[in-house]
Design a protein around this motif. Structure first.
Motif, PDB file in Angstrom:
ATOM      1  N   MET A   1     -11.192 -16.967  -3.407  1.00  0.00           N
ATOM      2  CA  MET A   1     -10.526 -15.679  -3.293  1.00  0.00           C
ATOM      3  C   MET A   1     -10.149 -15.371  -1.850  1.00  0.00           C
ATOM      4  O   MET A   1      -9.991 -14.221  -1.487  1.00  0.00           O
ATOM      5  N   GLU A   2     -10.006 -16.419  -1.061  1.00  0.00           N
ATOM      6  CA  GLU A   2      -9.682 -16.227   0.348  1.00  0.00           C
ATOM      7  C   GLU A   2      -8.306 -15.622   0.559  1.00  0.00           C
ATOM      8  O   GLU A   2      -8.047 -14.997   1.568  1.00  0.00           O
ATOM      9  N   SER A   3      -7.396 -15.815  -0.382  1.00  0.00           N
ATOM     10  CA  SER A   3      -6.052 -15.271  -0.210  1.00  0.00           C
ATOM     11  C   SER A   3      -5.962 -13.821  -0.672  1.00  0.00           C
ATOM     12  O   SER A   3      -4.915 -13.210  -0.563  1.00  0.00           O
ATOM     13  N   ILE A   4      -7.065 -13.283  -1.184  1.00  0.00           N
ATOM     14  CA  ILE A   4      -7.108 -11.876  -1.583  1.00  0.00           C
ATOM     15  C   ILE A   4      -7.661 -11.092  -0.398  1.00  0.00           C
ATOM     16  O   ILE A   4      -8.660 -11.472   0.197  1.00  0.00           O
ATOM     17  N   TYR A   5      -6.987  -9.997  -0.054  1.00  0.00           N
ATOM     18  CA  TYR A   5      -7.364  -9.280   1.165  1.00  0.00           C
ATOM     19  C   TYR A   5      -7.258  -7.771   0.957  1.00  0.00           C
ATOM     20  O   TYR A   5      -6.554  -7.295   0.069  1.00  0.00           O
ATOM     21  N   LEU A   6      -7.967  -7.037   1.817  1.00  0.00           N
ATOM     22  CA  LEU A   6      -7.848  -5.585   1.865  1.00  0.00           C
ATOM     23  C   LEU A   6      -6.722  -5.219   2.810  1.00  0.00           C
ATOM     24  O   LEU A   6      -6.645  -5.744   3.911  1.00  0.00           O
ATOM     25  N   LYS A   7      -5.887  -4.302   2.364  1.00  0.00           N
ATOM     26  CA  LYS A   7      -4.796  -3.802   3.195  1.00  0.00           C
ATOM     27  C   LYS A   7      -5.009  -2.309   3.384  1.00  0.00           C
ATOM     28  O   LYS A   7      -4.982  -1.549   2.420  1.00  0.00           O
ATOM     29  N   GLU A   8      -5.259  -1.892   4.613  1.00  0.00           N
ATOM     30  CA  GLU A   8      -5.422  -0.471   4.879  1.00  0.00           C
ATOM     31  C   GLU A   8      -4.056   0.205   4.852  1.00  0.00           C
ATOM     32  O   GLU A   8      -3.093  -0.280   5.438  1.00  0.00           O
ATOM     33  N   ILE A   9      -3.997   1.329   4.172  1.00  0.00           N
ATOM     34  CA  ILE A   9      -2.752   2.071   4.064  1.00  0.00           C
ATOM     35  C   ILE A   9      -2.641   2.991   5.283  1.00  0.00           C
ATOM     36  O   ILE A   9      -3.454   3.891   5.463  1.00  0.00           O
ATOM     37  N   THR A  10      -1.650   2.714   6.116  1.00  0.00           N
ATOM     38  CA  THR A  10      -1.473   3.482   7.351  1.00  0.00           C
ATOM     39  C   THR A  10      -0.129   4.194   7.411  1.00  0.00           C
ATOM     40  O   THR A  10       0.128   4.934   8.347  1.00  0.00           O
ATOM     41  N   LYS A  11       0.712   3.951   6.431  1.00  0.00           N
ATOM     42  CA  LYS A  11       2.011   4.617   6.352  1.00  0.00           C
ATOM     43  C   LYS A  11       2.271   4.935   4.890  1.00  0.00           C
ATOM     44  O   LYS A  11       2.129   4.075   4.019  1.00  0.00           O
ATOM     45  N   ALA A  12       2.654   6.170   4.606  1.00  0.00           N
ATOM     46  CA  ALA A  12       2.859   6.618   3.231  1.00  0.00           C
ATOM     47  C   ALA A  12       4.255   6.259   2.736  1.00  0.00           C
ATOM     48  O   ALA A  12       5.237   6.491   3.437  1.00  0.00           O
ATOM     49  N   THR A  13       4.291   5.684   1.531  1.00  0.00           N
ATOM     50  CA  THR A  13       5.567   5.414   0.872  1.00  0.00           C
ATOM     51  C   THR A  13       5.483   5.894  -0.574  1.00  0.00           C
ATOM     52  O   THR A  13       4.387   6.019  -1.140  1.00  0.00           O
ATOM     53  N   ASN A  14       6.628   6.126  -1.167  1.00  0.00           N
ATOM     54  CA  ASN A  14       6.670   6.558  -2.557  1.00  0.00           C
ATOM     55  C   ASN A  14       6.133   5.486  -3.501  1.00  0.00           C
ATOM     56  O   ASN A  14       5.511   5.802  -4.512  1.00  0.00           O
ATOM     57  N   SER A  15       6.354   4.212  -3.188  1.00  0.00           N
ATOM     58  CA  SER A  15       5.838   3.145  -4.048  1.00  0.00           C
ATOM     59  C   SER A  15       4.310   3.110  -4.012  1.00  0.00           C
ATOM     60  O   SER A  15       3.666   2.851  -5.031  1.00  0.00           O
ATOM     61  N   GLN A  16       3.711   3.381  -2.847  1.00  0.00           N
ATOM     62  CA  GLN A  16       2.252   3.455  -2.769  1.00  0.00           C
ATOM     63  C   GLN A  16       1.728   4.637  -3.572  1.00  0.00           C
ATOM     64  O   GLN A  16       0.718   4.525  -4.268  1.00  0.00           O
ATOM     65  N   VAL A  17       2.408   5.769  -3.492  1.00  0.00           N
ATOM     66  CA  VAL A  17       2.012   6.958  -4.257  1.00  0.00           C
ATOM     67  C   VAL A  17       2.014   6.632  -5.748  1.00  0.00           C
ATOM     68  O   VAL A  17       1.081   6.978  -6.473  1.00  0.00           O
ATOM     69  N   ALA A  18       3.046   5.928  -6.213  1.00  0.00           N
ATOM     70  CA  ALA A  18       3.135   5.560  -7.624  1.00  0.00           C
ATOM     71  C   ALA A  18       1.987   4.633  -8.037  1.00  0.00           C
ATOM     72  O   ALA A  18       1.393   4.804  -9.108  1.00  0.00           O
ATOM     73  N   LEU A  19       1.652   3.666  -7.179  1.00  0.00           N
ATOM     74  CA  LEU A  19       0.525   2.760  -7.470  1.00  0.00           C
ATOM     75  C   LEU A  19      -0.799   3.520  -7.524  1.00  0.00           C
ATOM     76  O   LEU A  19      -1.624   3.291  -8.418  1.00  0.00           O
ATOM     77  N   ILE A  20      -1.007   4.403  -6.580  1.00  0.00           N
ATOM     78  CA  ILE A  20      -2.242   5.191  -6.545  1.00  0.00           C
ATOM     79  C   ILE A  20      -2.327   6.074  -7.783  1.00  0.00           C
ATOM     80  O   ILE A  20      -3.379   6.160  -8.420  1.00  0.00           O
ATOM     81  N   GLN A  21      -1.221   6.706  -8.162  1.00  0.00           N
ATOM     82  CA  GLN A  21      -1.214   7.542  -9.361  1.00  0.00           C
ATOM     83  C   GLN A  21      -1.574   6.719 -10.591  1.00  0.00           C
ATOM     84  O   GLN A  21      -2.366   7.146 -11.431  1.00  0.00           O
ATOM     85  N   GLN A  22      -1.018   5.543 -10.704  1.00  0.00           N
ATOM     86  CA  GLN A  22      -1.304   4.650 -11.828  1.00  0.00           C
ATOM     87  C   GLN A  22      -2.801   4.323 -11.894  1.00  0.00           C
ATOM     88  O   GLN A  22      -3.400   4.338 -12.964  1.00  0.00           O
ATOM     89  N   MET A  23      -3.393   4.043 -10.751  1.00  0.00           N
ATOM     90  CA  MET A  23      -4.818   3.694 -10.732  1.00  0.00           C
ATOM     91  C   MET A  23      -5.694   4.911 -10.989  1.00  0.00           C
ATOM     92  O   MET A  23      -6.719   4.811 -11.677  1.00  0.00           O
ATOM     93  N   LEU A  24      -5.314   6.058 -10.451  1.00  0.00           N
ATOM     94  CA  LEU A  24      -6.082   7.275 -10.719  1.00  0.00           C
ATOM     95  C   LEU A  24      -6.057   7.613 -12.204  1.00  0.00           C
ATOM     96  O   LEU A  24      -7.064   8.085 -12.746  1.00  0.00           O
ATOM     97  N   ASN A  25      -4.944   7.359 -12.867  1.00  0.00           N
ATOM     98  CA  ASN A  25      -4.862   7.601 -14.307  1.00  0.00           C
ATOM     99  C   ASN A  25      -5.840   6.728 -15.080  1.00  0.00           C
ATOM    100  O   ASN A  25      -6.315   7.113 -16.150  1.00  0.00           O
ATOM    101  N   GLN A  26      -6.163   5.556 -14.554  1.00  0.00           N
ATOM    102  CA  GLN A  26      -7.126   4.654 -15.188  1.00  0.00           C
ATOM    103  C   GLN A  26      -8.556   5.004 -14.828  1.00  0.00           C
ATOM    104  O   GLN A  26      -9.486   4.665 -15.552  1.00  0.00           O
ATOM    105  N   LEU A  27      -8.726   5.669 -13.706  1.00  0.00           N
ATOM    106  CA  LEU A  27     -10.063   5.968 -13.189  1.00  0.00           C
ATOM    107  C   LEU A  27     -10.681   7.197 -13.830  1.00  0.00           C
ATOM    108  O   LEU A  27     -11.883   7.223 -14.103  1.00  0.00           O
ATOM    109  N   THR A  28      -9.898   8.209 -14.062  1.00  0.00           N
ATOM    110  CA  THR A  28     -10.457   9.482 -14.499  1.00  0.00           C
ATOM    111  C   THR A  28      -9.706  10.039 -15.696  1.00  0.00           C
ATOM    112  O   THR A  28      -8.500   9.822 -15.833  1.00  0.00           O
TER     113      THR A  28
END
Length: 147
Positions: A1-28
């Motif tokens: 799993m060496e090619s899997i990495y953490l990417k810190e979000i340091t700039k907001a984009t609409n595509s990131q917002v959509a991904l986060i919303q999708q995951m939050l919908n699965q979380l709660t």
């Protein structure tokens, strides 16, 4: 799993917002509306950091950490841990936690904490399996609204 990495979000984009919303919908099961303003607030906060677990351009999950200093020492909380449901069961949650623990341990000495709903059997087993200890305590919450 060496090619899997953490990417810190340091700039907001609409595509990131959509991904986060999708995951939050699965979380709660409680509706959460995530906006670009909320993402900007996380990015601008001194104590909050949001990460995606990635391979190339594919996002597998997310994790948030929040840190603060207290008289009893530095505390860091892990929040909103979620692996996208289409990628679960592949060890990605374990890998994401392994990487965040490694990153945080290189940065500072802290007490790392998290909470998890007892109904999340697999998640609780994962946390215990990577070294988190169960702490018998009561957690209380109160939602404050600005007056």
């Amino acid at each position: 799993m060496e090619s899997i990495y953490l990417k810190e979000i340091t700039k907001a984009t609409n595509s990131q917002v959509a991904l986060i919303q999708q995951m939050l919908n699965q979380l709660t099961s409680h509706p959460v509306v995530f906006t670009i303003d909320k993402l900007e607030a996380i990015i601008q906060s001194q104590g909050s950091r949001l990460f995606f677990l990635c391979h190339e351009e594919q996002v597998y999950g997310m994790i948030t950490v929040g840190s603060y200093e207290a008289p009893t020492g530095r505390k860091t909380w892990i929040e909103d841990v979620v692996i996208d449901q289409q990628f679960r069961g592949k060890g990605l949650g374990r890998e994401m936690l392994r990487q965040i623990i490694k990153l945080l341990s290189q940065e500072t000495e802290t007490t790392l904490m998290l909470t998890s709903n007892p109904k999340r059997i697999a998640a609780n087993a994962l946390y215990k399996g990577i070294g988190f200890e169960y702490k018998e305590t009561n957690v209380y919450k109160m939602k404050l609204k600005r007056k």
